[in-house]
Design a protein around this motif. Structure first.
Motif, PDB file in Angstrom:
ATOM      1  N   TYR A 149      45.896 -62.850 -27.550  1.00  0.00           N
ATOM      2  CA  TYR A 149      46.714 -64.065 -27.530  1.00  0.00           C
ATOM      3  C   TYR A 149      46.988 -64.516 -26.103  1.00  0.00           C
ATOM      4  CZ  TYR A 149      47.570 -63.251 -32.520  1.00  0.00           C
ATOM      5  OH  TYR A 149      47.415 -63.081 -33.865  1.00  0.00           O
ATOM      6  N   ASP A 150      47.222 -63.549 -25.210  1.00  0.00           N
ATOM      7  CA  ASP A 150      47.464 -63.908 -23.809  1.00  0.00           C
ATOM      8  C   ASP A 150      46.222 -64.536 -23.192  1.00  0.00           C
ATOM      9  OD1 ASP A 150      49.257 -63.599 -21.333  1.00  0.00           O
ATOM     10  OD2 ASP A 150      47.386 -62.637 -20.690  1.00  0.00           O
ATOM     11  N   ALA A 151      45.032 -64.044 -23.573  1.00  0.00           N
ATOM     12  CA  ALA A 151      43.791 -64.598 -23.033  1.00  0.00           C
ATOM     13  C   ALA A 151      43.605 -66.049 -23.472  1.00  0.00           C
ATOM     14  CB  ALA A 151      42.603 -63.756 -23.483  1.00  0.00           C
ATOM     15  N   VAL A 152      44.002 -66.367 -24.707  1.00  0.00           N
ATOM     16  CA  VAL A 152      43.922 -67.754 -25.182  1.00  0.00           C
ATOM     17  C   VAL A 152      44.795 -68.652 -24.315  1.00  0.00           C
ATOM     18  CG1 VAL A 152      44.476 -69.316 -27.089  1.00  0.00           C
ATOM     19  CG2 VAL A 152      43.364 -67.127 -27.551  1.00  0.00           C
ATOM     20  N   LEU A 153      46.040 -68.223 -24.063  1.00  0.00           N
ATOM     21  CA  LEU A 153      46.959 -69.035 -23.261  1.00  0.00           C
ATOM     22  C   LEU A 153      46.503 -69.118 -21.807  1.00  0.00           C
ATOM     23  CD1 LEU A 153      50.437 -67.858 -24.630  1.00  0.00           C
ATOM     24  CD2 LEU A 153      49.187 -69.953 -25.185  1.00  0.00           C
ATOM     25  N   ALA A 154      46.011 -68.011 -21.264  1.00  0.00           N
ATOM     26  CA  ALA A 154      45.592 -67.990 -19.859  1.00  0.00           C
ATOM     27  C   ALA A 154      44.444 -68.957 -19.595  1.00  0.00           C
ATOM     28  CB  ALA A 154      45.196 -66.578 -19.436  1.00  0.00           C
ATOM     29  N   GLY A 155      43.576 -69.135 -20.582  1.00  0.00           N
ATOM     30  CA  GLY A 155      42.423 -69.992 -20.373  1.00  0.00           C
ATOM     31  C   GLY A 155      42.573 -71.382 -20.938  1.00  0.00           C
ATOM     32  N   ALA A 156      43.764 -71.716 -21.449  1.00  0.00           N
ATOM     33  CA  ALA A 156      43.951 -73.003 -22.114  1.00  0.00           C
ATOM     34  C   ALA A 156      44.249 -74.122 -21.125  1.00  0.00           C
ATOM     35  CB  ALA A 156      45.097 -72.899 -23.121  1.00  0.00           C
ATOM     36  N   SER A 157      43.768 -75.303 -21.453  1.00  0.00           N
ATOM     37  CA  SER A 157      44.106 -76.523 -20.720  1.00  0.00           C
ATOM     38  C   SER A 157      43.957 -77.692 -21.675  1.00  0.00           C
ATOM     39  CB  SER A 157      43.206 -76.709 -19.500  1.00  0.00           C
ATOM     40  OG  SER A 157      41.857 -76.859 -19.897  1.00  0.00           O
ATOM     41  N   VAL A 158      44.747 -78.735 -21.438  1.00  0.00           N
ATOM     42  CA  VAL A 158      44.694 -79.939 -22.269  1.00  0.00           C
ATOM     43  C   VAL A 158      44.582 -81.131 -21.339  1.00  0.00           C
ATOM     44  CG1 VAL A 158      45.819 -81.299 -24.061  1.00  0.00           C
ATOM     45  CG2 VAL A 158      46.157 -78.815 -23.991  1.00  0.00           C
ATOM     46  N   GLY A 159      43.384 -81.698 -21.226  1.00  0.00           N
ATOM     47  CA  GLY A 159      43.200 -82.794 -20.292  1.00  0.00           C
ATOM     48  C   GLY A 159      43.467 -82.322 -18.877  1.00  0.00           C
ATOM     49  N   HIS A 226      45.074 -64.874 -35.031  1.00  0.00           N
ATOM     50  CA  HIS A 226      45.646 -66.224 -34.994  1.00  0.00           C
ATOM     51  C   HIS A 226      45.263 -66.947 -33.696  1.00  0.00           C
ATOM     52  CE1 HIS A 226      48.116 -65.830 -38.619  1.00  0.00           C
ATOM     53  NE2 HIS A 226      48.368 -64.582 -38.222  1.00  0.00           N
ATOM     54  N   GLU A 227      44.139 -66.539 -33.090  1.00  0.00           N
ATOM     55  CA  GLU A 227      43.724 -67.150 -31.833  1.00  0.00           C
ATOM     56  C   GLU A 227      43.445 -68.649 -31.998  1.00  0.00           C
ATOM     57  OE1 GLU A 227      42.508 -62.793 -31.587  1.00  0.00           O
ATOM     58  OE2 GLU A 227      42.553 -64.382 -33.099  1.00  0.00           O
ATOM     59  N   ASN A 228      42.748 -69.036 -33.055  1.00  0.00           N
ATOM     60  CA  ASN A 228      42.448 -70.463 -33.267  1.00  0.00           C
ATOM     61  C   ASN A 228      43.716 -71.270 -33.494  1.00  0.00           C
ATOM     62  OD1 ASN A 228      39.711 -70.004 -33.000  1.00  0.00           O
ATOM     63  ND2 ASN A 228      39.342 -69.841 -35.206  1.00  0.00           N
ATOM     64  N   ARG A 229      44.638 -70.722 -34.246  1.00  0.00           N
ATOM     65  CA  ARG A 229      45.908 -71.415 -34.481  1.00  0.00           C
ATOM     66  C   ARG A 229      46.673 -71.602 -33.171  1.00  0.00           C
ATOM     67  NH1 ARG A 229      51.100 -68.850 -37.667  1.00  0.00           N
ATOM     68  NH2 ARG A 229      52.584 -70.446 -37.016  1.00  0.00           N
ATOM     69  N   LEU A 230      46.648 -70.576 -32.310  1.00  0.00           N
ATOM     70  CA  LEU A 230      47.337 -70.681 -31.029  1.00  0.00           C
ATOM     71  C   LEU A 230      46.692 -71.755 -30.155  1.00  0.00           C
ATOM     72  CD1 LEU A 230      49.464 -69.715 -29.047  1.00  0.00           C
ATOM     73  CD2 LEU A 230      47.939 -67.831 -28.402  1.00  0.00           C
ATOM     74  N   ALA A 231      45.373 -71.796 -30.128  1.00  0.00           N
ATOM     75  CA  ALA A 231      44.681 -72.825 -29.351  1.00  0.00           C
ATOM     76  C   ALA A 231      45.027 -74.222 -29.860  1.00  0.00           C
ATOM     77  CB  ALA A 231      43.174 -72.593 -29.413  1.00  0.00           C
ATOM     78  N   GLN A 232      45.120 -74.378 -31.174  1.00  0.00           N
ATOM     79  CA  GLN A 232      45.499 -75.666 -31.753  1.00  0.00           C
ATOM     80  C   GLN A 232      46.935 -76.035 -31.397  1.00  0.00           C
ATOM     81  OE1 GLN A 232      44.739 -75.134 -35.922  1.00  0.00           O
ATOM     82  NE2 GLN A 232      42.509 -75.109 -35.668  1.00  0.00           N
ATOM     83  N   CYS A 233      47.808 -75.023 -31.345  1.00  0.00           N
ATOM     84  CA  CYS A 233      49.208 -75.261 -30.970  1.00  0.00           C
ATOM     85  C   CYS A 233      49.288 -75.796 -29.539  1.00  0.00           C
ATOM     86  CB  CYS A 233      50.002 -73.960 -31.104  1.00  0.00           C
ATOM     87  SG  CYS A 233      51.756 -74.103 -30.689  1.00  0.00           S
TER      88      CYS A 233
END
Length: 379
Positions: A149-159, A226-233
């Motif tokens: 879950y931390d890896a999803v957040l660490a690599g996330a960006s929106v625009g 729940h990695e996909n759900r977290l990315a969608q969040c």
């Protein structure tokens, strides 16, 4: 990701023989054996034993700042005499009989209150969570889920926005409750609860937006994948960075079920707890049963016998079985939540809502699973 702190508490000598991770011996059977010949000149007594395994983990920006695995075993012992409660919590389960005897000799003067009446209920034994208990899940597996879950957040960006900070909190508990009182009510049941909250802050220039994903489950498997759900969040949260401000005013709204539940819990549920009424005539008048307080389509229920929910409490810490309590029915105030003591004070029936935080605390009136029943209205 590195571990900064790990805390591991220890059982007492007694718990080493009877803990949730050892060769389990029924605490209820111990109570029945040790207290079978107890005779006290008091109104009432009870003993509640809690055998608990709990894990708490917190990850902040990729670092594990807390990782605590905490087994515990203890008992809460109560005696009521002449209208007074005397109680003690202990981890020395071999002293339960002597503690009861000492409490029964506590000095007091009668207060002339209503007699304390305790109904006897049939034995309740329900060991239903042992095959999926959190205490059997290796710590490494729990940490691995949080790393993902931390890896999803660490690599996330929106625009043009990025995740400026992230905090992941994990907690689980497997607990066995065992209980015996002076009228012969006895129960023993277990439950499994766990949850993960993944919180994050999105940043675009000087604009910040905080959001989170929350997962609850009665098995560890329910907290995984729940990695996909977290990315969608995270993606959904990005829309709020440029959301327009709302003009003050009155609007018709459709509430998300979680938001509706929070409103129900905070604005109404707590006021249904009967200890709120004691000695407060204004509250009694404001929340008089039979009063019309909502629309005809509104029915609110509190019910502890819903397995898999955080409010699961099939029999409360007074030994009262759970029941379906209508707080509002078709817009009319229909009931409130009680312990044995508050029910006697207000001349009503116990509802199965006497709950303690853990064995260190006395039980008080609290909600179990409080929800709005579905209706027939459409939008």
């Amino acid at each position: 990701m590195s571990i900064v702190f790990i805390s591991l508490t220890r059982y007492t000598e007694f718990s080493a023989k009877t803990s949730v991770e050892g060769s389990r011996v029924s605490h209820l059977q111990n109570l029945l054996r040790e207290l079978s010949d107890l005779s006290l000149a008091v109104e009432y007594w009870d003993v509640r034993v809690e055998d608990t395994f709990e894990t708490n983990i917190q990850v902040v920006d990729g670092e594990i700042v807390t990782c605590a695995v905490s087994p515990s075993l203890g008992a809460f012992v109560r005696v009521r005499n002449n209208g007074f409660w005397f109680y003690e919590s202990t981890t020395e389960l071999s002293r339960l009989k002597s503690i009861l005897e000492n409490l029964s000799r506590s000095p007091q003067q009668g207060r002339g209150q209503l007699a304390f009446v305790a109904e006897k209920h049939p034995p309740y034994i329900a060991m239903t969570a042992t095959d999926r208990k959190f205490s059997a899940i290796p710590l490494e597996r729990k940490l691995d889920v949080l790393k993902k879950y931390d890896a999803v957040l660490a690599g996330a960006s929106v625009g043009a926005s990025t995740v400026a900070s992230r905090t992941i909190r994990y907690k689980d508990v497997y607990k066995i409750k065992s209980y015996l009182n002076s009228v012969g009510t006895q129960f023993e049941f277990d439950f499994n609860q766990g949850g993960v909250i993944c919180g994050f802050t999105l940043k675009e220039r000087d604009v910040l937006f905080n959001d989170f994903m929350r997962v609850y489950g009665s098995s560890f498997e329910a907290l995984e994948q729940h990695e996909n759900r977290l990315a969608q969040c995270v993606a959904e949260a990005g829309r709020f960075l440029k959301a327009p401000a709302i003009e003050p005013g009155k609007y018709k709204v459709v509430l998300d079920p979680e938001v509706a539940g929070v409103f129900t819990h905070e604005s109404f549920g707590h006021k249904s707890e009967a200890d709120f009424m004691l000695g407060n005539q204004e509250a009694m008048d404001e929340w008089k049963l039979g009063k019309k307080i909502g629309a005809d389509c509104l029915t609110i229920v509190d019910h502890g016998l819903r397995p898999g929910t955080s409010g699961y409490c099939p029999i409360d810490d007074d030994g009262t079985p759970a029941q379906k309590n209508y707080l509002i029915k078709n817009g009319v105030l229909s009931g409130r939540l009680h312990s044995r003591a508050t029910a006697i004070e207000l001349g009503e029936r116990p509802t199965g809502n006497s709950r303690a935080m853990n064995f260190e605390f006395e039980p008080i009136v609290r909600m179990t699973s409080t929800y709005i029943e579905p209706g027939t209205e459409s939008i």
